[in-house]
Structures are given as structure tokens and as C-alpha cells.
Scaffold this motif. Sequence first.
Motif, PDB file in Angstrom:
ATOM      1  N   TYR A  45       0.835  -1.205   0.000  1.00 10.81           N
ATOM      2  CA  TYR A  45       0.000   0.000   0.000  1.00 10.81           C
ATOM      3  C   TYR A  45       0.874   1.261   0.000  1.00 10.81           C
ATOM      4  O   TYR A  45       0.591   2.221  -0.715  1.00 10.81           O
ATOM      5  CB  TYR A  45      -0.917   0.031   1.216  1.00 10.81           C
ATOM      6  CG  TYR A  45      -2.146  -0.834   1.109  1.00 10.81           C
ATOM      7  CD1 TYR A  45      -2.837  -0.997  -0.095  1.00 10.81           C
ATOM      8  CD2 TYR A  45      -2.636  -1.504   2.223  1.00 10.81           C
ATOM      9  CE1 TYR A  45      -3.961  -1.788  -0.183  1.00 10.81           C
ATOM     10  CE2 TYR A  45      -3.774  -2.290   2.146  1.00 10.81           C
ATOM     11  CZ  TYR A  45      -4.429  -2.432   0.943  1.00 10.81           C
ATOM     12  OH  TYR A  45      -5.545  -3.212   0.858  1.00 10.81           O
ATOM     13  N   ALA A  46       1.932   1.271   0.807  1.00  8.46           N
ATOM     14  CA  ALA A  46       2.812   2.439   0.879  1.00  8.46           C
ATOM     15  C   ALA A  46       3.506   2.685  -0.457  1.00  8.46           C
ATOM     16  O   ALA A  46       3.611   3.827  -0.916  1.00  8.46           O
ATOM     17  CB  ALA A  46       3.841   2.261   1.990  1.00  8.46           C
ATOM     18  N   ALA A  47       3.958   1.630  -1.113  1.00 12.13           N
ATOM     19  CA  ALA A  47       4.628   1.780  -2.410  1.00 12.13           C
ATOM     20  C   ALA A  47       3.650   2.294  -3.468  1.00 12.13           C
ATOM     21  O   ALA A  47       4.001   3.171  -4.275  1.00 12.13           O
ATOM     22  CB  ALA A  47       5.225   0.447  -2.848  1.00 12.13           C
ATOM     23  N   ALA A  48       2.418   1.785  -3.465  1.00 12.57           N
ATOM     24  CA  ALA A  48       1.416   2.243  -4.430  1.00 12.57           C
ATOM     25  C   ALA A  48       1.052   3.706  -4.171  1.00 12.57           C
ATOM     26  O   ALA A  48       0.939   4.504  -5.114  1.00 12.57           O
ATOM     27  CB  ALA A  48       0.170   1.378  -4.356  1.00 12.57           C
ATOM     28  N   HIS A  90      -3.805   5.221   1.464  1.00  8.68           N
ATOM     29  CA  HIS A  90      -3.905   4.397   2.666  1.00  8.68           C
ATOM     30  C   HIS A  90      -3.133   5.025   3.818  1.00  8.68           C
ATOM     31  O   HIS A  90      -3.328   4.630   4.962  1.00  8.68           O
ATOM     32  CB  HIS A  90      -3.392   2.986   2.385  1.00  8.68           C
ATOM     33  CG  HIS A  90      -4.260   2.258   1.416  1.00  8.68           C
ATOM     34  ND1 HIS A  90      -4.064   2.308   0.057  1.00  8.68           N
ATOM     35  CD2 HIS A  90      -5.350   1.482   1.601  1.00  8.68           C
ATOM     36  CE1 HIS A  90      -4.982   1.589  -0.543  1.00  8.68           C
ATOM     37  NE2 HIS A  90      -5.776   1.070   0.372  1.00  8.68           N
ATOM     38  N   GLY A  91      -2.275   5.973   3.534  1.00  9.02           N
ATOM     39  CA  GLY A  91      -1.545   6.717   4.553  1.00  9.02           C
ATOM     40  C   GLY A  91      -2.064   8.144   4.585  1.00  9.02           C
ATOM     41  O   GLY A  91      -3.163   8.432   4.120  1.00  9.02           O
ATOM     42  N   SER A  92      -1.260   9.052   5.123  1.00  4.29           N
ATOM     43  CA  SER A  92      -1.668  10.461   5.164  1.00  4.29           C
ATOM     44  C   SER A  92      -0.645  11.311   4.415  1.00  4.29           C
ATOM     45  O   SER A  92       0.551  11.036   4.444  1.00  4.29           O
ATOM     46  CB  SER A  92      -1.799  10.935   6.613  1.00  4.29           C
ATOM     47  OG  SER A  92      -0.555  10.825   7.277  1.00  4.29           O
ATOM     48  N   ALA A  93      -1.149  12.336   3.750  1.00  2.00           N
ATOM     49  CA  ALA A  93      -0.291  13.218   2.966  1.00  2.00           C
ATOM     50  C   ALA A  93      -0.576  14.662   3.338  1.00  2.00           C
ATOM     51  O   ALA A  93      -1.722  15.034   3.569  1.00  2.00           O
ATOM     52  CB  ALA A  93      -0.512  12.993   1.476  1.00  2.00           C
ATOM     53  N   THR A 105       4.393  15.637   1.641  1.00  2.00           N
ATOM     54  CA  THR A 105       4.986  14.788   2.669  1.00  2.00           C
ATOM     55  C   THR A 105       4.010  13.653   2.947  1.00  2.00           C
ATOM     56  O   THR A 105       2.885  13.894   3.389  1.00  2.00           O
ATOM     57  CB  THR A 105       5.266  15.580   3.957  1.00  2.00           C
ATOM     58  OG1 THR A 105       6.093  16.701   3.634  1.00  2.00           O
ATOM     59  CG2 THR A 105       5.966  14.710   4.987  1.00  2.00           C
ATOM     60  N   TYR A 106       4.435  12.434   2.679  1.00  2.00           N
ATOM     61  CA  TYR A 106       3.581  11.257   2.824  1.00  2.00           C
ATOM     62  C   TYR A 106       4.073  10.409   3.990  1.00  2.00           C
ATOM     63  O   TYR A 106       5.252  10.095   4.094  1.00  2.00           O
ATOM     64  CB  TYR A 106       3.605  10.426   1.540  1.00  2.00           C
ATOM     65  CG  TYR A 106       2.887   9.106   1.677  1.00  2.00           C
ATOM     66  CD1 TYR A 106       1.510   9.057   1.778  1.00  2.00           C
ATOM     67  CD2 TYR A 106       3.596   7.914   1.734  1.00  2.00           C
ATOM     68  CE1 TYR A 106       0.843   7.854   1.925  1.00  2.00           C
ATOM     69  CE2 TYR A 106       2.941   6.703   1.874  1.00  2.00           C
ATOM     70  CZ  TYR A 106       1.561   6.685   1.970  1.00  2.00           C
ATOM     71  OH  TYR A 106       0.906   5.493   2.116  1.00  2.00           O
TER      72      TYR A 106
END
Length: 125
Positions: A45-48, A90-93, A105-106
Motif C-alpha cells: 500500500y505504501a509503495a502504491a 492508505h496513509g496520510s499526505a 509529505t507522505y
Amino acid sequence: MNIVFKKLSKKKGFTLMEMMIVVAIIAIMIAIIIPTFKGALDSAYAAADEANLRAYYSEAMANSVLNGGDPEKPDDGSKITVNGVEYTLHGSAAYKVEKGQLIITYTPNGGGSAVTIPGGDNSGK
């Protein structure tokens, strides 16, 4: 009496203890495998997300150069649109514009390290 023992010794199948050992081994294997798959899924998910954010950055900066003005930040920080396709992160930006430069910034979910797009020194020195 000898006939009774012969009948008992010819029984086929597994004992309860053997079945319990097999179930215990399977449970241990599952307990090891699930966290490994979760970690791999979080990494994927982080790579995508990072790839999608880099594509968004390229598109926003190209539009900025072609149309003049500052690059646009997304309305909703958890969703970005690249070439007409909407992606949910799936993370925050976090997005900011400094001196006509978009800086993203991710931070991935699962405790990974933050990534700055574009990479390198953004101080303008």
C-alpha cells in the motif's frame, strides 16, 4: 479374550492426541503467517501510494508550468486524481506550495518513515 485384543488393534484412524497435535501445529503456523502478510500488505500500500503521489506531483507541476501560477493542491488530502483516475491513499499526505514548488509529505500507515516528494533539498539554496 485374545479375540477382543485383535479387534481393537485392527482399528484404523487417528487418535485424539494426534489430531490435537496437528491442530496445534496449524494454529502456530497461522499465528506466524498472518503478521507477515499484514506487513507485506502495508508495504505494498505504501509503495502504491508513493507512486500515485509522484504521478500526481508530476501532473500538478506540469499543469502549473503550462498554465502559469502555483500548482494546485487536492481538495481532500486523502484522495488524489491522476489523469482522471481517483486514488484513495492508505496513509496520510500533507501538501504545501513554496515558491511555486509543490511539496508533498507522505506518511504511510503502519509506522513507516515519511517520504518527501520531490526528494532532495527543497530549501532553494
